[in-house]
Design a protein around this motif. Structure first.
Motif, PDB file in Angstrom:
ATOM      1  N   UNK C 163      -5.628  -2.033  -7.388  1.00 42.32           N
ATOM      2  CA  UNK C 163      -5.280  -2.839  -6.101  1.00 42.32           C
ATOM      3  C   UNK C 163      -3.724  -2.304  -5.617  1.00 42.32           C
ATOM      4  N   UNK C 164      -2.839  -2.064  -6.414  1.00 36.67           N
ATOM      5  CA  UNK C 164      -1.668  -1.525  -5.854  1.00 36.67           C
ATOM      6  C   UNK C 164      -1.831   0.000  -5.120  1.00 36.67           C
ATOM      7  N   UNK C 165      -2.404   0.751  -5.863  1.00 35.09           N
ATOM      8  CA  UNK C 165      -2.803   2.044  -5.473  1.00 35.09           C
ATOM      9  C   UNK C 165      -3.640   2.133  -4.306  1.00 35.09           C
ATOM     10  N   UNK C 166      -4.575   1.221  -4.073  1.00 36.59           N
ATOM     11  CA  UNK C 166      -5.402   1.291  -2.763  1.00 36.59           C
ATOM     12  C   UNK C 166      -4.464   0.831  -1.715  1.00 36.59           C
ATOM     13  N   UNK C 167      -3.688  -0.031  -1.743  1.00 39.13           N
ATOM     14  CA  UNK C 167      -2.479  -0.298  -0.602  1.00 39.13           C
ATOM     15  C   UNK C 167      -1.747   0.620  -0.416  1.00 39.13           C
TER      16      UNK C 167
END
Lengths: 213, 213, 213
Positions: C163-167
């Motif tokens: 989720x952090x990487x997607x952001x």
């Protein structure tokens, strides 16, 4: 002239304590390495890392690269000698643990006050400088414990980190109020030693979480 | 012309080994991630971290920021491909472990000599440069083991860190005595491979602490 | 004028989320410290480290030293308040865990998008900037778990790092294609929150290694 002489004396004392502190930290790393049955090489590696990790972290954070531990060879030499003696004379070294504890405490005190002062010299806010001083003092022990698979002892026991922070706080506070660096460093180091002594001898502890937690 | 051609050949070989070493380190991270039942994402994260952590630590310590692993995209790409293959074809990859061990050893040798040379180029003292070369070689494996809850294997077994340090020592010593970089790097890498080979094949070990400890 | 007002609103919102995210991360560190029976001091240390470690790592890697967490005092103040409340009112804090999870997710989203943008501003390649944004978001949790003797949760569960990487990826991609920073940051943060929500509420998971592995 008297001031000059006392400054010389202080410089010599500081250097001696810096070397002794490095040795004490290196020995504490080597002892853990021997107990965990690392080989000679792992023991020496741990000696060096414990001796310099706190200062290296501080220097990287304040932008003082390469860190002092890399640009001066003597930390490495002291760590190697300490590690070799501990490895080959473990029984004897373990016998002197109470003395090592004393030197370790002096090292903690010195690393913390010197670390704080260096951070202030680099323009860091006093509160943060005190924290960086603490990191200088406890960083090596933290890395030692993480590398040997333990939860860092310095975060849990014997007022270790608190004593380091108190030392840094005195230096940072003294600097903020314009007091002479020399005296604030001595006072900070004395407070650190006092707190550690009370923790070891009288069992002073930081509060634990309520038992219901 | 011959010298030029051999330099071209060396550059191509070095680049190939750099990429192969990155892949080998990434695979070693991915294998641990799969064994620990990390999900795909954790496996890929570990692949990348193991492949680049040593070089990143060196670059941060010598002030070469952003580190090479962040300013060149190909380390990331190689790590992702290696991690994906290991994740989806774990059985096959595990089957080739002996080949991976060889590539890993070549990677260790290359990372150590190149890391040492880079530190020297940044003006670091030769002894410290050799240590930084070792860190370049073993840093990824250390982080891999700490993140997966193990005591770092590279500090305990198979002359791993010692082989890396030996490689760095040859490069640093050669530089100190004005020998051609090319040959000291080759000699250092060869010594590293030799020591690892002796450790794996003949059981060479660094001394352990006396049993009484 | 409308744009100006909305920018003011956005700035205020961003600052509020930055502070809330810091508090949420600090609380997550303090909760682990209390559960592991650290003393007050260890709990506060963990609060601060978890709140700032990700951003500190990013800043060190891109050469922005001293890191923001050292040059601005408010992260430290927020972490101390969060840690003290958690320590002395653990029962109450634990009672609100679902709210904390929400704030933690908002913090993760904000730290990731802001971290990515800062890396881009320092001239880092977009792919690497997204990874640095992820590191900003997950770094604190990684350090928290390593210091408390656990395998990092953020690498294994609930699409946390993904989720952090997607952001970060949305921000980096938007920047690459010239889209307005404001909107890509909002879109990235929204995607992060969405993925975390799906993971917690619907059990979305990244693929696990095949069972034969």
């Amino acid at each position: 002239m008297i001031a000059m002489a006392s400054l010389d004396f202080l410089n010599a004392t500081t250097t001696a304590l810096d070397w002794l502190g490095t040795a004490a930290f290196a020995i504490s790393g080597a002892i853990v390495g021997v107990r965990k049955r690392f080989d000679l090489f792992g023991v020496l590696f741990l000696s060096f890392v414990v001796a310099v990790a706190g200062g290296v972290m501080r220097d990287v954070l304040i932008g003082a690269v390469p860190p002092a531990a890399l640009s001066h060879i003597h930390y490495f030499v002291i760590a190697m000698i300490s590690g070799l003696i501990t490895f080959f004379r473990y029984g004897r070294v373990a016998h002197y643990q109470r003395s090592i504890l004393l030197v370790d405490t002096l090292g903690l005190a010195l690393f913390s006050v010197v670390g704080t002062q260096k951070a202030i010299d680099y323009g860091i806010h006093p509160v943060m400088a005190a924290l960086l001083g603490m990191l200088t003092g406890i960083g090596g022990g933290m890395v030692r414990d993480v590398l040997s698979g333990e939860i860092p002892f310095v975060l849990r026991a014997d007022l270790y980190a608190l004593a380091a922070l108190a030392a840094g706080g005195v230096v940072a506070g003294g600097n903020r109020f314009g007091m002479p660096t020399l005296w604030t460093m001595l006072a900070g180091a004395a407070l650190c030693v006092f707190l550690r002594w009370m923790a070891i001898d009288r069992g002073w502890r930081a509060p634990l979480p309520p038992p219901s937690a």
